[in-house]
Structure formats: structure tokens, C-alpha cells
Design a protein around this motif. Structure first.
Motif, PDB file in Angstrom:
ATOM      1  N   LYS A 264       1.155  -1.697  -0.431  1.00 36.98           N
ATOM      2  CA  LYS A 264       0.354  -0.368   0.493  1.00 36.98           C
ATOM      3  C   LYS A 264       0.761   1.022   0.173  1.00 36.98           C
ATOM      4  O   LYS A 264       0.436   2.386  -0.341  1.00 36.98           O
ATOM      5  N   THR A 265       1.568   1.224   0.815  1.00 34.84           N
ATOM      6  CA  THR A 265       2.935   2.350   0.530  1.00 34.84           C
ATOM      7  C   THR A 265       3.437   3.054  -0.492  1.00 34.84           C
ATOM      8  O   THR A 265       4.070   2.122  -1.411  1.00 34.84           O
ATOM      9  N   TRP A 266       3.961   4.043  -0.664  1.00 34.25           N
ATOM     10  CA  TRP A 266       5.100   4.748  -1.725  1.00 34.25           C
ATOM     11  C   TRP A 266       5.714   5.723  -1.758  1.00 34.25           C
ATOM     12  O   TRP A 266       6.559   5.144  -1.804  1.00 34.25           O
ATOM     13  N   ASP A 267       5.362   5.790  -0.288  1.00 37.45           N
ATOM     14  CA  ASP A 267       6.846   6.740  -0.019  1.00 37.45           C
ATOM     15  C   ASP A 267       8.323   6.154   1.370  1.00 37.45           C
ATOM     16  O   ASP A 267       8.901   7.004   1.413  1.00 37.45           O
ATOM     17  N   LEU A 268       7.684   4.764   1.347  1.00 37.69           N
ATOM     18  CA  LEU A 268       8.855   4.341   1.514  1.00 37.69           C
ATOM     19  C   LEU A 268       9.354   3.185   0.804  1.00 37.69           C
ATOM     20  O   LEU A 268       9.263   1.426   1.981  1.00 37.69           O
ATOM     21  N   PRO A 269       9.607   3.101   0.015  1.00 36.72           N
ATOM     22  CA  PRO A 269       9.867   1.701  -1.562  1.00 36.72           C
ATOM     23  C   PRO A 269      11.262   1.194  -0.964  1.00 36.72           C
ATOM     24  O   PRO A 269      10.865  -0.557  -0.919  1.00 36.72           O
ATOM     25  N   TYR A 270      12.277   1.830  -0.375  1.00 34.09           N
ATOM     26  CA  TYR A 270      13.146   0.778   0.189  1.00 34.09           C
ATOM     27  C   TYR A 270      13.008   0.266   1.101  1.00 34.09           C
ATOM     28  O   TYR A 270      13.335  -1.191   1.480  1.00 34.09           O
TER      29      TYR A 270
ATOM     30  N   PHE B  12      -0.192  -0.883  -6.387  1.00 32.54           N
ATOM     31  CA  PHE B  12      -0.467   0.828  -7.650  1.00 32.54           C
ATOM     32  C   PHE B  12       0.688   1.163  -7.957  1.00 32.54           C
ATOM     33  O   PHE B  12       0.614   1.636  -8.826  1.00 32.54           O
ATOM     34  N   PHE B  13       2.122   1.186  -6.843  1.00 28.28           N
ATOM     35  CA  PHE B  13       2.759   1.706  -7.790  1.00 28.28           C
ATOM     36  C   PHE B  13       3.660   1.077  -8.175  1.00 28.28           C
ATOM     37  O   PHE B  13       4.572   0.115  -7.887  1.00 28.28           O
ATOM     38  N   PRO B  14       4.055   0.809  -9.701  1.00 34.58           N
ATOM     39  CA  PRO B  14       4.844   0.129 -10.753  1.00 34.58           C
ATOM     40  C   PRO B  14       6.116   0.019 -10.401  1.00 34.58           C
ATOM     41  O   PRO B  14       7.577  -0.929  -9.922  1.00 34.58           O
ATOM     42  N   ASN B  15       7.208   1.444  -9.795  1.00 35.81           N
ATOM     43  CA  ASN B  15       7.538   1.591  -9.010  1.00 35.81           C
ATOM     44  C   ASN B  15       8.587   0.193  -7.949  1.00 35.81           C
ATOM     45  O   ASN B  15       9.364   0.252  -8.211  1.00 35.81           O
ATOM     46  N   LEU B  16       7.439  -0.028  -6.853  1.00 36.96           N
ATOM     47  CA  LEU B  16       7.541  -0.643  -6.531  1.00 36.96           C
ATOM     48  C   LEU B  16       8.159  -2.687  -7.059  1.00 36.96           C
ATOM     49  O   LEU B  16       8.835  -2.811  -6.752  1.00 36.96           O
ATOM     50  N   LEU B  17       7.202  -2.653  -7.742  1.00 39.85           N
ATOM     51  CA  LEU B  17       6.866  -3.856  -8.399  1.00 39.85           C
ATOM     52  C   LEU B  17       8.657  -3.570  -9.817  1.00 39.85           C
ATOM     53  O   LEU B  17       9.165  -5.007  -8.806  1.00 39.85           O
ATOM     54  N   TYR B  18       8.942  -3.217  -9.988  1.00 40.51           N
ATOM     55  CA  TYR B  18      10.043  -3.103 -10.892  1.00 40.51           C
ATOM     56  C   TYR B  18      11.440  -3.090  -9.526  1.00 40.51           C
ATOM     57  O   TYR B  18      12.219  -3.689  -9.941  1.00 40.51           O
ATOM     58  N   ARG B  19      11.451  -2.714  -8.765  1.00 45.88           N
ATOM     59  CA  ARG B  19      12.261  -2.599  -7.879  1.00 45.88           C
ATOM     60  C   ARG B  19      12.586  -4.140  -7.249  1.00 45.88           C
ATOM     61  O   ARG B  19      14.095  -4.647  -7.313  1.00 45.88           O
ATOM     62  N   LEU B  20      11.643  -4.684  -6.698  1.00 47.73           N
ATOM     63  CA  LEU B  20      11.435  -5.953  -6.541  1.00 47.73           C
ATOM     64  C   LEU B  20      11.898  -6.715  -7.044  1.00 47.73           C
ATOM     65  O   LEU B  20      12.182  -7.813  -7.132  1.00 47.73           O
ATOM     66  N   ARG B  21      11.140  -6.949  -8.336  1.00 51.18           N
ATOM     67  CA  ARG B  21      11.515  -7.813  -9.592  1.00 51.18           C
ATOM     68  C   ARG B  21      13.219  -8.124  -9.988  1.00 51.18           C
ATOM     69  O   ARG B  21      13.955  -8.402 -10.635  1.00 51.18           O
ATOM     70  N   SER B  22      13.759  -6.208  -9.957  1.00 56.53           N
ATOM     71  CA  SER B  22      14.685  -6.406 -10.253  1.00 56.53           C
ATOM     72  C   SER B  22      15.821  -6.998  -9.278  1.00 56.53           C
ATOM     73  O   SER B  22      16.757  -7.504  -9.999  1.00 56.53           O
ATOM     74  N   SER B  23      15.753  -7.093  -7.881  1.00 56.63           N
ATOM     75  CA  SER B  23      16.451  -7.427  -7.038  1.00 56.63           C
ATOM     76  C   SER B  23      15.985  -8.879  -7.215  1.00 56.63           C
ATOM     77  O   SER B  23      17.142  -9.698  -6.794  1.00 56.63           O
ATOM     78  N   ASP B  24      15.387  -9.689  -7.623  1.00 56.26           N
ATOM     79  CA  ASP B  24      14.601 -10.722  -7.623  1.00 56.26           C
ATOM     80  C   ASP B  24      13.466 -11.569  -8.542  1.00 56.26           C
ATOM     81  O   ASP B  24      12.518 -11.304  -8.388  1.00 56.26           O
TER      82      ASP B  24
END
Length: 217
Positions: free
Chosen positions: A61-67, A92-104
Motif C-alpha cells: 500500500k505504501t509509496w513513500d517508503l520504497p526501500y 498500485f505503484f509500479p516503481n515498487l514492483l520494478y524494484r522488487l523484480r530487479s532484486s529477485d
């Protein structure tokens, strides 16, 4: 807190230690059968679901704590390796999914979406009842983001992220919409479908799985 406890206020107004002292049972329909139900940690919750062989949709749900958010999900997959076959991560925030998939890249992901998400806090299928998320110039920018986001998601972002599914508002779904994603190898799931007739239509006619708040067929 008001929805599930006898306390009022926002969840983020309390520390985790304070939250663990709250009883979650009083307002539950089956409260007579339970008492002193306490909130559990994410790790405890995941462990219990896996022990019951449940499939999970983990919604970020969060967008302001991506790391911090991505770090938590990665740590859960390290601690519970079977999560990769028993869960899918959505946001809802694709940047989180991209960061996650980039890591694993082995983690399954799905994007959650609906029309006017960035500019409107509410949307139930029509313009009636929509409430602006911002005001002034910020709202104008959000409207512009909404205009480009959907075609960008359908043409490019799904491939960049490596989506396995799209979780979309039920009012958006048509046979053409389902077929468009099917050609990309992406599954469509509808939320939130509570009407029994609508559930049957989604599942039997469109071949779409539904997310629901009810147990009725």
C-alpha cells in the motif's frame, strides 16, 4: 482502528507495541467465540498462511517508503522460500514492483489499477462520487499522469516489470480487455466483486478470477 477495535484513531498513530495490546475480536461477527485476539507480526502471519497451505496476495500500500517496503518483501522470501510458489505481490505503484523484480526476478508480481487512480481518491465505475486526491496544480499534474499511465502500462510497463497478472476494478473489465492481456500472457483478476450474479459472470463468461469480501457464490 475504529473498524476492528474498541480504540479510535489511525493505525499509524500507535507504535507496534501499543497495537499488540489491542483486542481485535469485539467487533467481529463471531466475537462470542473468540477473545483476546491480538495483532500478529508480518512474519507470524505469513508463517501461519504457509502452514495452512494458503495462497496469498500481498498488497503493497505504501509509496513513500520504497526501500523499506521492498526490503521487507525480500526478507520474507528469504526466510520463507515457498512464498515464491504460494504468493503474488501486488501494488498500485509500479516503481515498487520494478524494484522488487530487479532484486529477485523469481518473485511473482501483479499491478493493481483503476481509472483516475492518481487524481481521484475514490472511483466506483462512474464519475459520480469521485473525490479529488489533491488540489490546484498538483491535481492538474495528477490528471495528466492518469491520462498517460494506462496506455503506458498496457504498452510498456507490463513488459518492463514482468507482470504475471493485473488486478483491476470490476467496472473496467470487458471481454476485449481480458483478451488484450491474455495475448500478453497476463492474467486478469477483478476487484472487488461482491454480487453473486456478477461473480458468476466474471468467472463463467469472462473466465476472470475475482477478489471478494463475501463467501456467497
Amino acid at each position: 482502528l475504529d473498524r476492528v477495535t474498541m480504540t479510535t484513531g489511525q493505525v499509524n498513530s500507535l507504535t507496534y507495541t501499543q497495537l499488540t495490546m489491542l483486542d481485535l475480536a469485539p467487533k467481529h461477527p463471531l466475537s462470542a467465540k473468540f477473545n483476546n485476539v491480538r495483532i500478529v507480526s508480518v512474519e507470524q502471519f505469513v508463517a501461519e498462511c504457509l502452514s495452512l497451505n494458503l495462497k496469498m496476495i500481498i498488497d503493497l500500500k505504501t509509496w513513500d517508503l520504497p526501500y523499506e517496503t521492498v526490503s521487507l518483501i525480500l526478507s520474507l522470501h528469504t526466510r520463507f522460500p515457498t512464498l515464491k510458489t504460494n504468493s503474488i505481490i501486488t501494488s498500485f505503484f509500479p516503481n515498487l514492483l520494478y524494484r522488487l523484480r530487479s532484486s529477485d526476478p523469481d518473485i511473482l508480481t501483479a499491478v493493481s489499477t483503476r481509472p483516475h487512480f492518481f487524481s481521484m481518491a475514490t472511483w466506483e465505475g462512474t464519475s459520480t462520487g469521485m473525490r479529488p486526491r489533491f488540489s490546484g496544480m498538483k491535481q492538474l499534474v495528477a490528471r495528466c499522469v492518469d491520462m498517460v499511465y494506462t496506455p503506458l502500462l498496457e504498452q510498456l510497463l507490463w513488459w518492463m516489470i514482468g507482470l504475471s497478472a493485473v488486478l483491476v476494478h470490476r467496472a473496467v473489465i470487458t471481454r476485449e480487455y481480458v483478451d488484450m492481456w491474455k495475448r500478453k500472457g497476463v492474467r486478469v483478476m477483478a476487484w472487488t466483486v461482491n454480487c453473486p450474479v456478477e461473480k458468476q459472470f466474471m468467472r463463467k463468461v469472462l473466465g476472470v478470477q475475482v477478489l471478494t469480501d463475501t463467501m456467497e457464490n
